[in-house]
Motif scaffolding. Structure first.
Motif, short mmCIF file in Angstrom:
data_model
loop_
_atom_site.label_atom_id
_atom_site.label_comp_id
_atom_site.label_asym_id
_atom_site.label_seq_id
_atom_site.Cartn_x
_atom_site.Cartn_y
_atom_site.Cartn_z
N LEU A 114 0.83 -1.21 0.00
CA LEU A 114 0.00 0.00 0.00
C LEU A 114 0.86 1.25 0.00
O LEU A 114 0.49 2.28 -0.59
N THR A 165 -7.32 -3.68 10.59
CA THR A 165 -6.35 -2.87 9.84
C THR A 165 -6.34 -3.22 8.36
O THR A 165 -6.28 -2.33 7.51
N LYS A 219 -6.86 -0.78 5.17
CA LYS A 219 -5.84 -0.65 4.13
C LYS A 219 -6.44 -0.87 2.75
O LYS A 219 -6.14 -0.13 1.79
N ASP A 224 -5.33 3.87 12.84
CA ASP A 224 -5.25 3.02 11.64
C ASP A 224 -5.87 3.69 10.43
O ASP A 224 -5.39 3.52 9.30
N ALA A 271 -3.61 4.48 7.20
CA ALA A 271 -4.01 3.91 5.90
C ALA A 271 -4.16 5.01 4.85
O ALA A 271 -3.72 4.85 3.70
N TYR A 309 3.41 -1.50 8.11
CA TYR A 309 3.74 -1.08 6.75
C TYR A 309 5.20 -1.31 6.37
O TYR A 309 5.60 -0.99 5.25
#
Length: 1021
Positions: A272, A316, A320, A476, A480, A534
């Motif tokens: 991501l 999460t 995402k 979160d 994101a 991440y």
């Protein structure tokens, strides 16, 4: 060429015609009585008799023949018969005749023009040249010159048609000219030769464009519609010559493209935070290789996004995927819009894709139900903001979705599953994630601006912002949104800066000490959470001097457990100054609670590992009781959670080194540190900080808990912290797992997120060669064409997990083994062999393209690199002399002087020189991928030149055909540049490769040598 004696001599001519040639004096007197006639050719200062004798005794002069033949209003039949005989007996080359014809410029002499056109009829449908490369290039130039001549001729007669009296004769002449023009241009071979000439002589092509423009301007003068249509067709053929390599038919018989689906799923699941451009390049590569129409290409992207939304685990991962779908993919489409679309409008393709998407009502309904909102309407609005949809199309799509989404308003949908009504009583209080993500994106920008302010004097103001971020799932959501928009690295840098700010202590009171402790703890926990969610690459800054590396970066790189990272508990990083350790142990053991004033938190976090070791030893030796240890662990986690994180980080490394019977107390201490402290004197936001701490500790302890079968209960967060952890069966060989998962994926026809994670784990466990070799074996088992092609599409997407390393293994080890071992040649039969050739070219093209642009994803770069010494040893390099690779590629059977003098490589190249375009472009052969490609093409060249043929020879042809299909117009950096030039003459011997278009594609036409190789091969077809 035939010998000169083949030319009919004077006596034969006299006997055949019954005529005698006049005496020289008589002919001179006769010539003096005739009016002076101008020749359109350059004058030759020879008498007519002398020219006849010259042509009888010397090689034929085409210019002299044509010059004398075209003197007067009508051509000389005798001299034309000489010329035609010379052409038929191949005493003159086609190129010389064409060049001579192109010099005639008096188009008003109709009979002469007709005769020249009739001469062209003799050979223009069978042009060829079997001489040297220069002669073939000469044929290309001559063909382009005569094309310009014919266009000028056609333009002359169309201009003449304006005059009523000349219209009839001009139309007849134009008809004859256009018929020959269509005949020449109708041949792909002729157009290919002209294409080479265009690259060889750009100014001459400019002259053709001018003639073409003049002819186009005069088309209105043609009254005959059939003749006008023929002229337009000829103009179109000429205009198509520069782009004859870029025409690729799109696939119209398929609606599903699993490769696009898997690439998008892989990016959304694992990358991501990556830049959009590498994803854009990869998607465009797949689109070109598989010839996917734009609307279906965009549709497949959206289908993958909705599938990802539906199957993503709650928590999460769901956030995402939401950010990926609603924030990142629109940015990807904006970049795709900038690519050349031809005559198509990209916004119309987007609209068409959404029209197709609206027909997939079960998929959209499932996504709406999962997200508790109308996903498509939010998506349409976001695309409208980005300029991907016009307002009219956006409103139209929203209306269509509204009608199809409610059975009550559309009787046609009454028989399908009831669509989820938004804001039903059971979900009215749940805020939809898409809406939250879209609102979080501007909030990220505002927070970054807030953190840019100077908070050194009033840090209390920052606590309110941080407290808001910690509440619920705000953190979160914000992370994101930041990750999807490329702001996460900036976000992390701000928190590192905030963490560093807490080092400064200047006469603080208890309140200021509490604020400083909170800022340190919150920033530390956030950074740990970001690194685990991440990747640590997001945290790391550019190279900085050793003394200036921030504390958190130092701790993360040396002390923080990560997947695949084994820490040494005796490392110096865990052994700080003993004085500081002793004071920290005393503080933890003697105080009722942790002191805050003048506390150096960075030093405490670095010292806690050694302090824990002392405490653990004291406990194991009976110096400390369980209650004493409980009090110490309460002190550690009571005020700041970051010290507990640092302590557990060391304990995890320590437990790995202990025997099974020695781990009990260490695991108990981890359990104590992971249990929240319920007391009244904790600092602000303690419950929120504990939730983040528990998530961090669960990630840290996952490997150890799996190995020790211990059970530690972490603070419940309501969702699964590690949804993709431990998918592999406990007692099943990994090869069986790999085969089973691939079989299921192949049967299903697409790769899901869970399978992606299993493949990634197996690749990490088994290694690149094991992974690649076993999957290729599975591909070669497929005996049905449709299954083999589906397997290729899926394998390519699976290989995207680590495309560079898997490509090196496939091209450098697996393919050479298959091609050189005759006992394995039967495995390369169609369809599995053809499928493997396609997979190999796809992987090679993708790897080379992304490698040259430096677009390897961060999650691929952090994977363990396998040893590549075997690639280096393929071709040992020596800077002082040409490398072994260079000598192999430059081997010349006829002229060894080129090898002995490398400076001659740029001059005097003969056609047998086995050079490749990559050498002329000075591509570095120190790169493993370049080495592997050069080695593979040398192997292919040797197979083509071998006396024995088999399925491995057919495989090579499939490989080259796929290279041509995947070729991007105008791309100098394709893998074909590693092909030796001598391969071209071998390839055209194969019926499937003996096409002018293929020859143009496989040779580098940007190089003079490449153009000569192509001209020689095409002229001989």
């Amino acid at each position: 060429m035939l010998p000169l004696s083949a030319l009919p001599n004077l006596a034969c001519w006299q006997a055949a015609t019954g005529k005698r040639m006049p005496a020289v004096g008589a002919r001179s007197a006769e010539r003096s009585r005739l009016p002076s006639l101008q020749s359109p050719f350059p004058p030759y200062h020879l008498s007519l008799r002398e020219k006849h004798l010259h042509m009888l005794r010397l090689p034929v002069s085409r210019d002299a023949l044509l010059e004398q033949a075209m003197i007067g209003p009508s051509p000389n039949p005798l001299l034309l018969s000489y010329l035609k005989y010379a052409i038929s007996s191949q005493m003159v080359s086609y190129s010389s005749v064409l060049m001579a014809i192109s010099k005639f410029d008096d188009f008003s002499r109709d009979l002469c023009v007709q005769s020249l056109l009739e001469i062209m009829d003799m050979f223009c449908d069978r042009l060829s040249c079997h001489g040297k490369a220069e002669e073939c290039i000469g044929l290309c130039r001559a063909l382009m010159s005569v094309l310009n001549w014919m266009l000028r001729c056609a333009a002359f007669y169309t201009e003449k048609m304006k005059e009523p009296l000349e219209q009839g004769s001009a139309e007849n002449q134009l008809t004859m000219c256009l018929e020959r023009l269509a005949k020449i241009l109708g041949s792909t071979k002729n157009r290919a030769l002209i294409h080479i000439a265009k690259l060889e002589e750009t100014p001459s092509w400019s002259a053709i464009e001018q003639s073409l423009s003049k002819l186009g301007d005069n088309l209105g003068h043609i009254s005959n519609s059939q003749l006008q249509s023929q002229a337009e067709e000829c103009i179109g053929l000429v205009k198509s010559i520069p782009t004859m390599l870029s025409v690729h038919a799109e696939q119209l018989n398929k609606t599903g493209f699993p490769t696009i689906h898997a690439v998008v799923l892989l990016e959304g699941t694992m990358n991501l935070t990556g830049e959009p451009q590498p994803l854009v390049e990869q998607l465009m590569m797949v689109k070109r290789m598989q010839r996917i129409p734009s609307p279906l290409f965009i549709l497949e992207i959206w289908k993958a996004c909705f599938v990802g939304l539906i199957e993503s685990p709650e928590g999460t991962e769901e956030l995402k995927w939401t950010a990926f779908t609603f924030l990142k993919i629109p940015q990807v489409l904006v970049k795709l819009k900038k690519y050349p679309q031809g005559e198509k409008d990209f916004t119309e393709d987007v609209n068409c894709a959404f029209e197709f998407l609206l027909k997939l009502t079960p998929l959209l309904d499932k996504a709406d139900q999962r997200c508790n909102c109308d996903c498509t309407s939010l998506l349409f609005q976001e695309c409208g903001k980005q300029g991907l949809l016009s307002e009219a199309n956006m409103n139209n799509l929203i209306a269509k979705r509204f009608c199809s989404g409610y059975p009550a308003t559309n009787s046609l949908t009454a028989d399908r599953e009831h669509a989820p009504r938004l804001k039903s009583p059971e979900n009215a209080n749940i805020q939809p994630n898409p809406g939250l993500i879209l609102r979080a994106e501007p909030t990220v920008t505002n927070i970054l601006k807030t953190m840019d302010s100077d908070h050194s004097k009033t840090p209390e103001g920052l606590l309110g912002v941080l407290g808001h971020m910690l509440s619920g799932k705000s953190l979160d959501l914000l992370l994101a949104a930041a990750a999807a928009t490329g702001k996460l690295k900036v976000f992390a840098r701000k928190f590192i800066k905030l963490n560093e700010l807490t080092k400064h202590i200047s006469g603080e009171g208890s309140k200021a000490a509490s604020v400083r402790a909170l800022l340190f703890d919150i920033s530390f926990l956030m950074l740990c959470h970001v690194a685990q969610t991440y990747g640590s690459e997001v945290i790391l800054s550019e190279a900085a001097p050793p003394g200036e590396v921030p504390f958190f970066e130092t701790w993360m790189q040396t002390c923080m457990p990560e997947e695949g990272k084994i820490l040494n508990p005796d490392h110096p990083c865990f052994r700080p100054d003993s004085t500081k350790v002793e004071s920290l142990v005393a503080l933890l053991n003697n105080s009722s609670e942790m002191k805050l004033v003048q506390m150096k938190w960075q030093e405490a976090c670095l010292s806690i590992s050694a302090a824990i070791l002392e405490i653990l030893n004291a406990w194991e030796n009976g110096v400390l009781t369980f209650d004493s240890v409980q009090k110490i662990t309460d002190n550690i986690k009571g005020k700041v959670c970051s010290m507990a994180v640092c302590a557990v980080a060391w304990l995890v490394a320590h437990v790995r080194m202990l025997g099974l019977d020695e781990r009990e107390k260490s695991l108990q201490m981890i359990r104590q540190l992971a249990t929240p402290l319920y007391a009244e004197n904790t600092l602000q936001f303690y419950s929120e900080r504990v939730v983040i701490m528990s998530s961090i500790l669960e990630h840290m302890c996952a490997d150890v808990l799996q190995q020790t079968a211990a059970n530690i209960k972490f603070s419940a967060t309501g969702v699964v912290t590690m949804p993709y952890w431990n998918f592999l069966p406990a007692k099943k060989p990994i090869k069986e797992v790999l085969m089973g998962v691939f079989s299921k994926v192949l049967e299903k026809g697409w790769v899901d997120s869970r399978s992606i994670h299993i493949f990634d784990t197996l690749l990490h466990m088994g290694g690149v060669y094991w992974f690649c070799n076993n999957l290729v074996k599975e591909l070669l088992k497929e005996t049905r064409k449709e299954h083999a092609m589906r397997a290729v599409e899926l394998l390519y997407s699976i290989f995207c997990l680590d495309m560079q390393q898997l490509t090196l293994t496939l091209l450098g080890h697996i393919l050479p083994n298959l091609l050189t071992d005759s006992s394995k040649w039967h495995m390369l039969m169609d369809p599995p062999g053809k499928a493997l050739a396609k997979l190999s070219v796809w992987c090679a093209s993708s790897s080379y393209s992304s490698h040259n642009k430096g677009q390897t994803s961060a999650w691929q770069r952090k994977r363990h690199r396998e040893d590549i010494e075997d690639y280096t040893s393929l071709f040992p390099l020596d800077d002082t002399q040409p490398s072994k690779l260079m000598r192999l590629l430059s081997s010349n059977e006829e002229d060894t002087s080129i090898l002995s003098s490398p400076s001659k490589w740029n001059h005097d190249r003969t056609m047998s020189t086995s050079l490749s375009a990559s050498q002329l472009h000075t591509v570095s052969m120190r790169d493993p991928l370049n080495r592997v490609l050069a080695n593979l093409f040398l192997l292919i060249s040797s197979i083509l030149g071998a006396k024995t043929a088999g399925t491995h020879t057919q495989f090579v042809q499939w490989f080259m055909e796929e290279c041509v299909d995947c070729l991007e117009q105008g791309s100098r950096g394709s893998i074909l540049q590693f092909m030796p030039f001598t391969m071209v003459s071998e390839l055209v011997k194969a019926s499937t490769m003996s096409s002018p278009r293929i020859v143009l594609a496989i040779t580098d036409l940007s190089l003079p040598l490449g153009r000569r190789v192509a001209a020689k091969a095409i002229a001989a077809l």
